[in-house]
Design an enzyme around this catalytic site. Structure first.
Site, PDB file in Angstrom:
ATOM      1  CB  VAL A  19       2.817   1.464   3.414  1.00 25.10           C
ATOM      2  CG1 VAL A  19       1.668   2.416   3.717  1.00 25.10           C
ATOM      3  CG2 VAL A  19       3.036   1.387   1.911  1.00 25.10           C
ATOM      4  CE  LYS A 101      -1.331  -2.537  -4.179  1.00 27.29           C
ATOM      5  NZ  LYS A 101      -0.307  -1.555  -3.966  1.00 27.29           N
ATOM      6  N   GLY A 130      -2.184   5.921  -4.154  1.00 29.73           N
ATOM      7  CA  GLY A 130      -1.368   6.502  -3.085  1.00 29.73           C
ATOM      8  C   GLY A 130      -1.994   7.719  -2.442  1.00 29.73           C
ATOM      9  CB  ILE A 132      -4.658  10.778  -5.868  1.00 30.26           C
ATOM     10  CG1 ILE A 132      -3.276  10.966  -6.496  1.00 30.26           C
ATOM     11  CG2 ILE A 132      -5.676  11.698  -6.505  1.00 30.26           C
ATOM     12  CD1 ILE A 132      -3.263  10.707  -8.004  1.00 30.26           C
ATOM     13  N   GLY A 183      11.284   1.492  -2.960  1.00 36.49           N
ATOM     14  CA  GLY A 183      10.109   1.033  -2.204  1.00 36.49           C
ATOM     15  C   GLY A 183       8.794   1.245  -2.924  1.00 36.49           C
ATOM     16  CD  GLU A 186       2.379  -3.925  -4.827  1.00 36.13           C
ATOM     17  OE1 GLU A 186       1.972  -4.701  -3.958  1.00 36.13           O
ATOM     18  OE2 GLU A 186       2.299  -2.690  -4.717  1.00 36.13           O
ATOM     19  CE  LYS A 201      -2.442   0.746  -6.718  1.00 31.38           C
ATOM     20  NZ  LYS A 201      -1.131   1.217  -7.175  1.00 31.38           N
ATOM     21  N   GLY A 299       5.208   4.923  -2.551  1.00 32.33           N
ATOM     22  CA  GLY A 299       6.259   5.413  -1.658  1.00 32.33           C
ATOM     23  C   GLY A 299       5.761   5.502  -0.228  1.00 32.33           C
TER      24      GLY A 299
HETATM   25  N1  HSE Z   1       3.428  -0.923  -6.259  1.00 32.60           N
HETATM   26  C1  HSE Z   1       2.458   0.107  -6.170  1.00 32.60           C
HETATM   27  C2  HSE Z   1       2.743   1.130  -7.246  1.00 32.60           C
HETATM   28  C3  HSE Z   1       2.499   0.731  -4.818  1.00 32.60           C
HETATM   29  O1  HSE Z   1       3.848   1.114  -7.798  1.00 32.60           O
HETATM   30  O2  HSE Z   1       1.876   1.937  -7.576  1.00 32.60           O
HETATM   31  C4  HSE Z   1       1.371   1.682  -4.543  1.00 32.60           C
HETATM   32  O3  HSE Z   1       0.133   1.041  -4.624  1.00 32.60           O
END
Ligand code: HSE
Length: 401
Positions: A19, A101, A130, A132, A183, A186, A201, A299
């Site tokens: 990121v 998060k 992400g 949104i 990517g 986590e 989240k 991403g």
């Molecule tokens: N690992 C997280 C996902 C990255 O796949 O949504 C974005 O928060």
């Protein structure tokens, strides 16, 4: 000095992973941001990086104590380290943008207090879904009592994996490896596939949507790591897909509940066609029925863009007011609800751990067995560590009482 010049954001960036690099490239492309990265603090100096090495430091204090830096952007993986950095930055009078998060779900209560005490802001729209803009919308548009529920696919990696399994017949491990390579995942992919990430989240969304901060330990979350060909076959036979879904909903005017579970999704649901690393969020309210938000949930560039949006929001001095928390009667969290689930099992002894309220369907076959039944969310929560050790898979049918 012009106002524009005075408001220029001088950024100290922590982390240059997926990121961080996404943000760096996005900032290079954007002419209007009027924000510049002055220093980047990383863990290992000698890694090859596509950034001027004079910007790199290993010492957090170079950023935290630099009077010229007026915004800290925290994009590191380690939640504990992130907590200490963010806390110190706020106490040093610097506003912060964070995407962490895990850290936020555990420490928001204290960090909200610090924002107030030190007159600074902490923005984190990039932490959930992400690209949104869910958090800011919950804060600004849904700042009234009409909101009934937020349901969605909040984890891009698990959705990517399920898509590849369902659409292209990939096996689970290959799909997970690919999500890591792209990517999305986590560093500990269990966070993605076992529902932790969705749960963190969801806690953040619940705070902004309903005004109550729930301890992560209190939320039942279950993921897709034990999904098998039998479950895929079952879903297909019923013309359904399996998606990892997080939901927070009002139970009555004064209570609300939340959980993360794989769900058997039918083709008349908005999230049925949310595939790959996309996320989808359904917001349901009194008088306006349903609304749907859709976009890339993971991403480098989608998340980097969300971080940029928080940065430019700071340019205009935006801060979360925590309207639901501060101006509404916060509802009480409850697990006293019943969910209907599909439980696939192999051994009867595994089944015997589940204290169903009622069972509506039972199947016993040569390859696998399943039951469909209603079970208390609190019962599932009490056995959450045990469930992960059993040879079972659970999916929510969508029914809730
Ligand atoms: N690992 C997280 C996902 C990255 O796949 O949504 C974005 O928060």
């Amino acid at each position: 000095m012009t106002t524009e010049k005075k408001n220029k954001l001088i950024i100290g960036l922590f982390g240059f992973g997926v990121v961080g690099q996404g943000l760096y490239k996005v900032l290079q492309e954007v002419q209007t941001a009027d924000a510049v990265i002055k220093s980047v603090c990383v863990k290992h100096k000698d890694k090859p990086r596509s950034i001027d090495s004079s910007l790199i430091t290993l010492n957090p204090d170079d950023l935290l104590n630099d009077p010229e830096i007026n915004l800290i952007v925290e994009l590191i993986d380690d939640a504990d380290a992130a907590y200490h950095l963010v806390k110190t930055a706020l106490m040093n009078g610097k506003s912060v943008v964070s995407g962490n998060k895990n850290m936020l779900a555990h420490h928001l209560s204290e960090l909200i207090g610090l924002q107030r005490e030190y007159g600074v802001a902490l923005l984190y729209d990039a932490s959930a879904c992400g690209s949104i803009p869910v958090i800011r919308n919950l804060e600004e548009y849904y700042d009234n009592d009409l909101l009934q529920s937020i349901t969605g696919i909040l984890n891009g990696s698990s959705n990517f994996i399920l898509t590849r399994i369902f659409q292209q017949g990939w096996n689970y491990n290959d799909a997970l490896k690919h999500a890591q390579k792209l990517g999305f995942a986590e560093s500990n992919p269990s966070f993605d596939v076992d529902g932790f990430d969705s749960m963190f989240k969801l806690i953040i969304l619940a705070l902004h949507g309903f005004g109550t901060l729930v301890d992560p330990e209190e939320v039942f979350h279950y993921g897709i790591s034990t999904v098998s060909d039998h479950d895929i076959l079952y879903a297909r036979e019923k013309s359904k897909k399996i998606k990892l879904v997080a939901q927070v909903s009002k139970v009555n005017g004064k209570k609300f509940t939340m959980f993360v579970l794989p769900k058997l999704v039918s083709d008349d649901e908005y999230i049925y066609n949310v595939e790959e690393e996309y996320n989808g969020v359904i917001i349901e309210g009194q008088f306006y029925d349903k609304q749907f938000m859709f976009g890339k949930g993971a991403g480098a560039f989608p998340t980097g863009s969300a971080v940029l949006s928080d940065i430019t929001a700071r340019k205009h001095s935006y801060r979360y007011e925590y309207k639901k928390l501060n101006f509404f009667a916060s509802p009480v969290y409850t697990r006293d609800i019943t969910v209907e689930v599909y439980l696939r099992y192999h051994d009867l002894v595994d089944l015997s751990h589940f204290d169903f309220e009622s069972v509506s369907e039972k199947y016993t076959g040569p390859a696998y067995n399943y039951v469909i039944g209603k079970i208390k969310l609190d019962t599932l929560h009490k056995m959450k560590n045990l469930i992960r050790k059993l040879n079972v898979f659970i999916a929510w049918t969508g029914k809730i009482d």
